[in-house]
Write an enzyme that holds these catalytic residues in place. Structure first.
Site: not given
Ligand code: NAD
Length: 309
Positions: A66-67, A172, A240
């Site tokens: 998901l985003p 990440k 993000k």
């Protein structure tokens, strides 16, 4: 017999990853809130679900992509969410890139129900997802990873067990900050080159054979020159990920610089309406500042302007 796998969120990244899990012979139930996103997978043999509940009730391993953190926390934690509905023993694996605080919230809630949970953000882009060459950064219990490994192996060969939950999304965020900064350095370099009258493909060839090269350079022939800016990896998602990096830095009192500069460019791109475009589109912001365009036409215009001036 292969374990039944569920896949929730089959957008730009999830879709090719789900396709590769399916190709490896795992029976799959798939759900995306956008039904169109599932069509090719259903044609390839996946069973379409009409809710996340249907997926978790029919799968032993559930992958989600998901985003961002709010989407993941809602899907996992809300009443009627994955953690509440999963049978004890189910393995839930989140492939999304989120704040490290999200997996740290999810793991104890899953454990309390006898459900296993791994964070597992990935890198390699849509091309890597299609080619099943992704790097996979797993945070969580290594024994659970061993049970899930055959499914993760279907999406990429480089599976790293990096530590407890939170560690995967930390590495990440580090990776994406570095990728973004490399990419912006490339863009500023090539825009300057074009303004100076150089062919952008000359800049590409020379730097590729020199010490300034990085993976970001490949965007010159693949996106900047042909003006191909469909995602890929959306500007809003890179923004993000820089938020995540900056949040970690703030929490640890590490004074960082480059991620702030990189995020300023993402903010400018968001303000210019480029949120849904690929991160390569940020070159348009740099081009605007330099009043030149990185394309063969832009290079010709720069040459004639230089001749005229
Ligand atoms: P995307 O917007 O293309 O796909 C997200 C999908 O999730 C959409 O199809 C959306 O409909 C679906 N979705 C959202 N909420 C849902 C819900 N509650 N239930 C069911 N479906 C839901 O985004 P993407 O590019 O695929 O990125 C997904 C994640 O992977 C992000 O965290 C991103 O940062 C990360 N990532 C992306 C790339 C890339 O190159 N695109 C590379 C590495 C990591």
């Amino acid at each position: 017999m292969a374990v039944p796998v569920g896949f929730i969120g089959v957008g730009n990244m999830g879709n090719p990853m789900a396709g590769n899990v399916l190709k490896n012979g795992f029976p799959m139930t798939v759900f995306d809130k956008n039904p169109k996103a599932m069509e090719n997978l259903v044609q390839a043999g996946a069973r379409p679900a009409t809710s996340a509940r249907e997926v978790v009730e029919s799968s032993e391993i559930v992958l989600t992509c998901l985003p961002a953190s709010p989407d993941v926390e809602a899907l996992y934690l809300e009443p009627g969410g994955l953690i509440e509905l999963a049978r004890p023993g189910t393995i839930l694996i989140d492939l999304s890139s989120v704040l490290p605080s999200t997996p740290r919230k999810l793991e104890p809630r899953a454990q309390a129900r006898g459900v296993h949970y791994l964070e597992s953000p990935v890198s390699g882009g849509v091309a890597g997802a299609r080619a099943a060459t992704l790097a996979i950064m797993v945070g969580g219990d290594p024994q659970i990873l061993e049970r899930a490994r055959p499914v993760l192996r279907a999406i990429g060969p480089n599976i790293f067990s990096v530590g407890p939950v939170g560690a995967g999304n930390t590495v990440k965020a580090i990776n994406n900050m570095m990728a973004c900064v490399n990419s912006l350095a490339m863009m500023e370099g090539v825009v300057l080159g074009v303004k100076a009258g150089l062919d952008p493909m000359i800049v590409y060839e020379v730097v590729k054979a020199s010490s300034g090269g990085s993976k970001a350079l490949e965007r010159i022939p693949s996106a900047l020159v042909p003006r191909r800016f469909e995602p890929g990896f959306k500007v809003q998602l890179m923004n993000k990920d820089l938020d995540t990096f900056n949040t970690i830095a703030r929490e640890l009192h590490v004074p960082v610089s480059f991620s702030n500069v990189a995020q300023r460019y993402q903010q400018a791109a968001l303000a210019a309406g480029l949120a849904e475009m690929d991160t390569s589109a940020v070159v348009q912001i740099i081009e605007g500042l330099a009043a030149v365009q990185v394309s063969q036409a832009g290079q010709a215009a720069a040459k004639s302007a230089a001749a005229g001036g």
